[in-house]
Design a protein around this motif. Structure first.
Motif, PDB file in Angstrom:
ATOM      1  N   PRO A 177     -12.689  40.367 111.527  1.00  0.00           N
ATOM      2  CA  PRO A 177     -13.794  40.697 110.620  1.00  0.00           C
ATOM      3  C   PRO A 177     -13.356  41.668 109.528  1.00  0.00           C
ATOM      4  O   PRO A 177     -12.181  42.058 109.467  1.00  0.00           O
ATOM      5  N   ASN A 178     -14.288  42.034 108.663  1.00  0.00           N
ATOM      6  CA  ASN A 178     -13.993  43.022 107.627  1.00  0.00           C
ATOM      7  C   ASN A 178     -13.343  44.249 108.248  1.00  0.00           C
ATOM      8  O   ASN A 178     -13.790  44.750 109.296  1.00  0.00           O
ATOM      9  N   THR A 179     -12.308  44.739 107.587  1.00  0.00           N
ATOM     10  CA  THR A 179     -11.594  45.920 108.066  1.00  0.00           C
ATOM     11  C   THR A 179     -11.777  47.044 107.060  1.00  0.00           C
ATOM     12  O   THR A 179     -11.675  46.827 105.852  1.00  0.00           O
ATOM     13  N   PHE A 180     -12.017  48.254 107.575  1.00  0.00           N
ATOM     14  CA  PHE A 180     -12.289  49.394 106.710  1.00  0.00           C
ATOM     15  C   PHE A 180     -11.344  50.539 107.034  1.00  0.00           C
ATOM     16  O   PHE A 180     -11.137  50.879 108.202  1.00  0.00           O
ATOM     17  N   LEU A 181     -10.779  51.133 105.995  1.00  0.00           N
ATOM     18  CA  LEU A 181     -10.025  52.378 106.125  1.00  0.00           C
ATOM     19  C   LEU A 181     -10.980  53.491 105.735  1.00  0.00           C
ATOM     20  O   LEU A 181     -11.371  53.611 104.574  1.00  0.00           O
ATOM     21  N   ILE A 182     -11.400  54.309 106.710  1.00  0.00           N
ATOM     22  CA  ILE A 182     -12.486  55.261 106.485  1.00  0.00           C
ATOM     23  C   ILE A 182     -11.977  56.702 106.486  1.00  0.00           C
ATOM     24  O   ILE A 182     -10.996  57.039 107.153  1.00  0.00           O
ATOM     25  N   THR A 183     -12.648  57.542 105.731  1.00  0.00           N
ATOM     26  CA  THR A 183     -12.317  58.966 105.729  1.00  0.00           C
ATOM     27  C   THR A 183     -12.768  59.607 107.036  1.00  0.00           C
ATOM     28  O   THR A 183     -13.787  59.230 107.618  1.00  0.00           O
ATOM     29  N   ASP A 184     -12.008  60.573 107.499  1.00  0.00           N
ATOM     30  CA  ASP A 184     -12.398  61.309 108.704  1.00  0.00           C
ATOM     31  C   ASP A 184     -13.635  62.159 108.448  1.00  0.00           C
ATOM     32  O   ASP A 184     -14.407  62.437 109.368  1.00  0.00           O
ATOM     33  N   GLU A 185     -13.824  62.568 107.196  1.00  0.00           N
ATOM     34  CA  GLU A 185     -14.975  63.406 106.839  1.00  0.00           C
ATOM     35  C   GLU A 185     -16.111  62.561 106.278  1.00  0.00           C
ATOM     36  O   GLU A 185     -15.897  61.504 105.699  1.00  0.00           O
ATOM     37  N   ARG A 221     -21.313  56.773 101.666  1.00  0.00           N
ATOM     38  CA  ARG A 221     -22.489  57.071 102.475  1.00  0.00           C
ATOM     39  C   ARG A 221     -22.678  55.987 103.535  1.00  0.00           C
ATOM     40  O   ARG A 221     -23.767  55.488 103.761  1.00  0.00           O
ATOM     41  N   SER A 222     -21.579  55.638 104.180  1.00  0.00           N
ATOM     42  CA  SER A 222     -21.582  54.578 105.181  1.00  0.00           C
ATOM     43  C   SER A 222     -21.386  55.169 106.569  1.00  0.00           C
ATOM     44  O   SER A 222     -20.906  56.290 106.727  1.00  0.00           O
ATOM     45  N   ASN A 223     -21.760  54.375 107.589  1.00  0.00           N
ATOM     46  CA  ASN A 223     -21.708  54.870 108.957  1.00  0.00           C
ATOM     47  C   ASN A 223     -21.324  53.758 109.916  1.00  0.00           C
ATOM     48  O   ASN A 223     -21.365  52.569 109.582  1.00  0.00           O
ATOM     49  N   SER A 224     -20.982  54.162 111.140  1.00  0.00           N
ATOM     50  CA  SER A 224     -20.714  53.244 112.237  1.00  0.00           C
ATOM     51  C   SER A 224     -21.269  53.871 113.501  1.00  0.00           C
ATOM     52  O   SER A 224     -20.803  54.928 113.927  1.00  0.00           O
ATOM     53  N   PHE A 225     -22.296  53.230 114.067  1.00  0.00           N
ATOM     54  CA  PHE A 225     -22.929  53.738 115.284  1.00  0.00           C
ATOM     55  C   PHE A 225     -22.793  52.693 116.382  1.00  0.00           C
ATOM     56  O   PHE A 225     -22.948  51.494 116.140  1.00  0.00           O
ATOM     57  N   ASP A 226     -22.540  53.134 117.603  1.00  0.00           N
ATOM     58  CA  ASP A 226     -22.341  52.211 118.718  1.00  0.00           C
ATOM     59  C   ASP A 226     -23.526  51.261 118.882  1.00  0.00           C
ATOM     60  O   ASP A 226     -23.343  50.078 119.165  1.00  0.00           O
ATOM     61  N   GLY A 227     -24.742  51.782 118.713  1.00  0.00           N
ATOM     62  CA  GLY A 227     -25.925  50.969 118.938  1.00  0.00           C
ATOM     63  C   GLY A 227     -26.300  50.063 117.788  1.00  0.00           C
ATOM     64  O   GLY A 227     -27.183  49.213 117.934  1.00  0.00           O
ATOM     65  N   ARG A 263     -20.725  48.195 113.875  1.00  0.00           N
ATOM     66  CA  ARG A 263     -20.328  47.639 112.578  1.00  0.00           C
ATOM     67  C   ARG A 263     -20.548  48.646 111.452  1.00  0.00           C
ATOM     68  O   ARG A 263     -21.572  49.332 111.396  1.00  0.00           O
ATOM     69  N   VAL A 264     -19.592  48.727 110.563  1.00  0.00           N
ATOM     70  CA  VAL A 264     -19.711  49.594 109.388  1.00  0.00           C
ATOM     71  C   VAL A 264     -20.840  49.087 108.503  1.00  0.00           C
ATOM     72  O   VAL A 264     -20.942  47.887 108.214  1.00  0.00           O
ATOM     73  N   HIS A 265     -21.699  49.997 108.076  1.00  0.00           N
ATOM     74  CA  HIS A 265     -22.830  49.622 107.236  1.00  0.00           C
ATOM     75  C   HIS A 265     -23.113  50.741 106.248  1.00  0.00           C
ATOM     76  O   HIS A 265     -22.876  51.914 106.521  1.00  0.00           O
ATOM     77  N   GLY A 266     -23.633  50.362 105.092  1.00  0.00           N
ATOM     78  CA  GLY A 266     -23.966  51.342 104.070  1.00  0.00           C
ATOM     79  C   GLY A 266     -23.644  50.832 102.679  1.00  0.00           C
ATOM     80  O   GLY A 266     -23.321  49.660 102.465  1.00  0.00           O
ATOM     81  N   TYR A 267     -23.737  51.729 101.712  1.00  0.00           N
ATOM     82  CA  TYR A 267     -23.534  51.362 100.312  1.00  0.00           C
ATOM     83  C   TYR A 267     -22.090  50.947 100.043  1.00  0.00           C
ATOM     84  O   TYR A 267     -21.147  51.539 100.578  1.00  0.00           O
ATOM     85  N   GLN A 268     -21.949  49.959  99.167  1.00  0.00           N
ATOM     86  CA  GLN A 268     -20.616  49.517  98.757  1.00  0.00           C
ATOM     87  C   GLN A 268     -20.594  49.262  97.250  1.00  0.00           C
ATOM     88  O   GLN A 268     -21.463  48.558  96.716  1.00  0.00           O
ATOM     89  N   ILE A 305     -23.731  47.225  93.336  1.00  0.00           N
ATOM     90  CA  ILE A 305     -23.937  47.947  94.599  1.00  0.00           C
ATOM     91  C   ILE A 305     -24.505  46.997  95.641  1.00  0.00           C
ATOM     92  O   ILE A 305     -25.574  46.400  95.463  1.00  0.00           O
ATOM     93  N   TYR A 306     -23.764  46.867  96.735  1.00  0.00           N
ATOM     94  CA  TYR A 306     -24.120  46.005  97.856  1.00  0.00           C
ATOM     95  C   TYR A 306     -24.390  46.891  99.065  1.00  0.00           C
ATOM     96  O   TYR A 306     -23.731  47.916  99.258  1.00  0.00           O
ATOM     97  N   ASP A 307     -25.386  46.530  99.873  1.00  0.00           N
ATOM     98  CA  ASP A 307     -25.681  47.282 101.100  1.00  0.00           C
ATOM     99  C   ASP A 307     -25.077  46.518 102.267  1.00  0.00           C
ATOM    100  O   ASP A 307     -25.677  45.582 102.797  1.00  0.00           O
ATOM    101  N   GLU A 308     -23.877  46.906 102.654  1.00  0.00           N
ATOM    102  CA  GLU A 308     -23.104  46.222 103.680  1.00  0.00           C
ATOM    103  C   GLU A 308     -23.821  46.242 105.023  1.00  0.00           C
ATOM    104  O   GLU A 308     -24.227  47.294 105.523  1.00  0.00           O
TER     105      GLU A 308
END
Length: 452
Positions: A64-72, A96-102, A107-112, A126-129
């Motif tokens: 699936p889509n792969t994301f390199l995310i900032t630690d902060e 302003r994206s997030n990844s929550f177990d529930g 899945r990574v979701h948020g503004y793109q 601007i897409y809302d992933e």
């Protein structure tokens, strides 16, 4: 000697001009140009590497889509970076994206901010992933569509300050959005998934990644674009999928009092696109009273943003029959509970333990105790899905309970609840949608429905 003085004066003037033009903006590097320190991957298995002071991501099959995310995580900021993309790819910069177990199994979701080298040319839109889809495309912005440079480095500027998001591509204004769905999250670089017809190993590159988080008012840039407002509006994806606004954000059209022919004259207010039931001492339907849709609904999907005040109690009811219960109290129907679980005593009451807590099926079924609840004063999103006799309650993108009406298990729950005296409770084929007046201040917006 005179020539020496002239030469010296010229050198000093050059140095002075150079210093005066020096950029003193307090930028911070998000990428050290040597390693991926401060970043980690999430989602798929596409590889990222550092080469020639750039981050390079490459496509792979069967991931699936792969994301390199900032630690902060970042809230308000101005972000600038350069990117270069293979003409066959699709990519983007999450913010302003997030990844929550529930939420969709993490899945990574948020503004793109879209990277789109195709003929569509929506780079900078601007897409809302993994949520609402397109928020701002570039169909009405040919200048931005033409600003993208194929097979070359392109520059992005993204400003996210409060509820205002603006983007530029190569200095050309691309998007201007007013939206308050998410205030904080990580920044991420995306390698999109590919199909079997695509070539594995195609690459997208990023460099000169820097962020500004201080004195944003001083450094923010005006955009000439008319802002796209999402409050009480349907997104393009929602329109295409058959959603309708259940409340227009301005009037009382489509709603009435549960025991009135028209909307209550007091007890509710509409202000700045928000519908609020006013505080009146905590009594159930003792002030303005409940409000209901004029239309009836059977199979439907409902989304409502709501915000509670401290100690508040309210609810969203469905399959409501306003001809029942002409006496004191609220109209009768199945209820998605809205409650301050920490402060309201109802959280500890009920014939089924926990069945009066936030997002529960009131007095019948408890919502998942690990549900994602935003703090008092912040917006939450309720979602109710009713198809046939199967019903789901969702909170902030996570399913927190499901049940089936009209079967033996359901009827046993009703028999052990406060609804035992109401024949065939919750078994109607259709009914009104209701917003409850329980005497506490609770606000609603973005009320949308998709019905069969």
């Amino acid at each position: 000697m005179k020539n020496c003085f002239v030469l010296l004066a010229s050198v000093l003037l050059f140095i002075s001009c150079a210093e005066s033009q020096k950029d003193d903006t307090p930028w911070k590097k998000l990428f050290d140009e040597e390693s991926l320190d401060g970043w980690s991957t999430k989602g798929g298995e596409a590889p990222y590497r550092v080469e020639n002071s750039a981050i390079i991501g490459a496509t792979v099959y069967n991931t699936p889509n792969t994301f390199l995310i900032t630690d902060e995580d970042y809230e308000d900021f101005i972000l600038e970076l350069d990117f270069k993309v293979h003409p066959s790819m699709n990519s983007g910069i999450q913010f302003r994206s997030n990844s929550f177990d529930g939420y969709m199994d993490g899945r990574v979701h948020g503004y793109q901010a879209e990277i789109d080298p195709s003929e569509r040319a929506w780079s900078g839109g601007i897409y809302d992933e993994a949520r609402r889809g397109w928020l701002v495309d570039l169909d009405e912005n040919p200048e931005a569509q033409g600003a993208f440079k194929q097979n070359e480095w392109n520059s992005y500027r993204i400003e996210a300050i409060g509820d205002t998001i603006k983007t530029w591509i190569n200095g050309v204004p691309a998007a201007h959005l007013i939206d308050d769905k998410t205030a904080k999250g990580f920044i991420a670089l995306q390698v999109h998934s590919i199909g079997e017809d695509a070539e594995e190993g195609t690459e997208v590159m990023w460099k000169n990644i820097r962020i500004l988080t201080e004195d944003l008012d001083k450094y923010s840039t005006e955009s000439p674009l008319e802002p796209v407002q999402t409050k009480n509006k349907l997104t393009a994806a929602e329109e295409n999928n058959g959603w309708e606004l259940l409340w227009d954000g301005e009037t009382t059209e489509g709603w009435r009092g549960a025991r009135l022919d028209e909307f209550p004259e007091e007890g509710w207010k509409i202000e700045d696109g928000v519908l609020t039931v006013l505080a009146s001492g905590g009594g159930e339907s003792e002030a303005g009273g409940d409000i209901v849709t004029k239309e009836l609904y059977g199979d439907f999907e409902l989304k409502v943003d709501f915000k509670i005040t401290e100690g508040a109690n309210s609810g969203i009811k469905y399959f409501v029959d306003t001809d029942l219960n002409k006496g004191p109290g609220s109209s009768i129907g199945l209820e998605y509970q809205i409650l301050d679980d920490e402060r309201h005593p109802d959280a500890k009451l009920g014939n089924h333990e926990g069945s009066r807590t936030m997002a529960s099926l009131y007095d019948l079924i408890r919502a998942d105790p690990d549900k994602p609840v935003n703090p008092v004063g912040e917006w939450n999103t309720a979602r109710i899905v009713s198809k046939g006799n199967k019903v789901e309650h969702w909170l902030n993108g996570e399913k927190v309970l499901e049940y089936e009406r009209k079967n033996e298990e359901y009827r046993e729950l009703v028999a052990e609840s406060k609804y035992v005296d109401w024949p065939n409770f919750g078994e109607a084929e259709e009914g009104h949608i209701l917003l409850q007046d329980h005497g506490n201040e609770v606000s609603f917006k973005n009320i949308k429905i998709k019905s069969e």
